[in-house]
Design an enzyme around this catalytic site. Structure first.
Site, PDB file in Angstrom:
ATOM      1  N   ASP A  23      21.810  50.174  27.047  1.00 29.21           N
ATOM      2  CA  ASP A  23      22.970  50.622  27.815  1.00 29.21           C
ATOM      3  C   ASP A  23      23.483  51.952  27.278  1.00 29.21           C
ATOM      4  OD1 ASP A  23      23.844  49.468  25.418  1.00 29.21           O
ATOM      5  OD2 ASP A  23      24.663  47.716  26.408  1.00 29.21           O
TER       6      ASP A  23
ATOM      7  N   ASP B   4      32.727  37.941  24.550  1.00 30.00           N
ATOM      8  CA  ASP B   4      32.896  37.294  25.857  1.00 30.00           C
ATOM      9  C   ASP B   4      31.561  36.826  26.450  1.00 30.00           C
ATOM     10  OD1 ASP B   4      31.683  39.685  26.546  1.00 30.00           O
ATOM     11  OD2 ASP B   4      33.302  40.401  27.835  1.00 30.00           O
TER      12      ASP B   4
ATOM     13  N   HIS C  29      28.736  38.664  26.759  1.00 29.59           N
ATOM     14  CA  HIS C  29      27.903  39.652  27.455  1.00 29.59           C
ATOM     15  C   HIS C  29      26.611  39.939  26.684  1.00 29.59           C
ATOM     16  CE1 HIS C  29      30.341  43.085  25.367  1.00 29.59           C
ATOM     17  NE2 HIS C  29      29.166  43.041  24.772  1.00 29.59           N
TER      18      HIS C  29
ATOM     19  N   GLU D  93      29.036  42.108  31.794  1.00 27.47           N
ATOM     20  CA  GLU D  93      30.244  41.342  31.492  1.00 27.47           C
ATOM     21  C   GLU D  93      30.255  40.045  32.310  1.00 27.47           C
ATOM     22  OE1 GLU D  93      31.769  42.150  28.984  1.00 27.47           O
ATOM     23  OE2 GLU D  93      32.756  44.106  28.996  1.00 27.47           O
TER      24      GLU D  93
END
Ligand code: F6R
Length: 261
Positions: free
Chosen positions: A67, A136, A138, A143
């Site tokens: 990313d 979270d 990811h 996400e």
């Protein structure tokens, strides 16, 4: 899914580096998928050491980032391409032209994402993809609620992820870009071997949901349950919320020699 519970981040790094060294030794044109963030840094340090000792070479390899932030100048120290060069690829013999990442500074971000997918495909696909996991759940920057069928595209970071990553931006959450280009979940699942590293207590909840929870877009890393070759390397604090730890230790401790790595 193979779960390996280790005593320290250094032991996790050794196991991940062993897997990468095997790919480098066995493939004529190895293709690595690299994660940024803190989790893989001990692995990169270990690979650099092994390279310095003459134990491994990346001269024929290529490497693809997971990313990239949108809107950071290419030479920004926290742009992921700069980060990976500083922490890893500039310290080994990977040819600079063999490092690829999504172009987060492009005027045509959708085009940049599509072109990144084509570059990965043209390489023959990723042999081993290193992954970290967000608090979270990811992977990459997919996400919660990301499509499990997603490809490389633009995503918006959650406030929680921006707060987690503020430590790289002098603790200023506002300085963390809102948008990123990330490999999609379906893109990540095409790599031939996925190696997820998670250390520390903040990863206990997402790790338990990833390994023992239901498959759900609310925990993007749970998509790893769909992949036939996943190695999850975790330390004790990251393993703390799992229920089947005895089984994982038993399976890894008695792994038969014939079983592939
Ligand atoms: C980084 C990436 C992210 C991180 C994750 C964990 O390229 O794709 O998914 O792996 O945010 O970050 P750390 O390792 O810093 O806790």
């Amino acid at each position: 899914m193979e779960i390996v519970i280790v005593d320290s981040p250094e032991e996790a790094a050794n196991i991940a580096a062993d897997a990468i060294e095997r790919v480098l030794a066995t493939s004529p044109r190895p293709v690595l998928g690299l994660a940024t963030g803190s989790s893989p840094l001990p692995t990169y340090r270990e690979l650099i050491e092994r390279h310095r000792r003459g134990q491994l070479s990346l001269a024929t390899a290529s490497a693809f980032l997971l990313d990239e932030y949108v809107g950071l100048p290419a030479d920004h120290p926290e742009a992921y391409r700069t980060f990976i060069r500083r922490h890893f690829t500039d310290q080994v013999d990977l040819p600079p032209t063999a490092l690829f990442g999504p172009d987060g500074a492009s005027d045509d971000l959708a085009g940049a994402a599509a072109s990144y997918e084509r570059q990965i495909a043209a390489s023959g696909g990723i042999d081993l993809q290193l992954l970290g996991i967000g608090s979270d759940g990811h992977i990459g920057f997919n996400e919660p609620t990301s499509s499990l069928g997603s490809r490389t595209r633009i995503k918006t970071l959650t406030d929680a992820t921006r707060a987690d990553n503020a430590r790289f931006f002098a603790d200023d959450t506002d300085a963390v870009p809102r948008h990123v280009i990330t490999q999609g979940i379906a893109t990540i699942l095409e790599a031939r071997h996925l190696v997820l590293i998670a250390t520390g207590a903040s990863k206990a909840a997402p790790i338990a949901l990833t390994i023992e929870g239901p498959l759900t877009a609310m925990v993007p890393a749970s998509a790893l349950q769909l992949h036939p070759h996943v190695t999850v390397i975790i330390d004790e604090p990251a393993a703390a919320a799992l229920t089947l730890t005895d089984y994982y230790r038993e399976a890894y401790g008695h792994k038969p020699g014939w079983q592939r790595h």
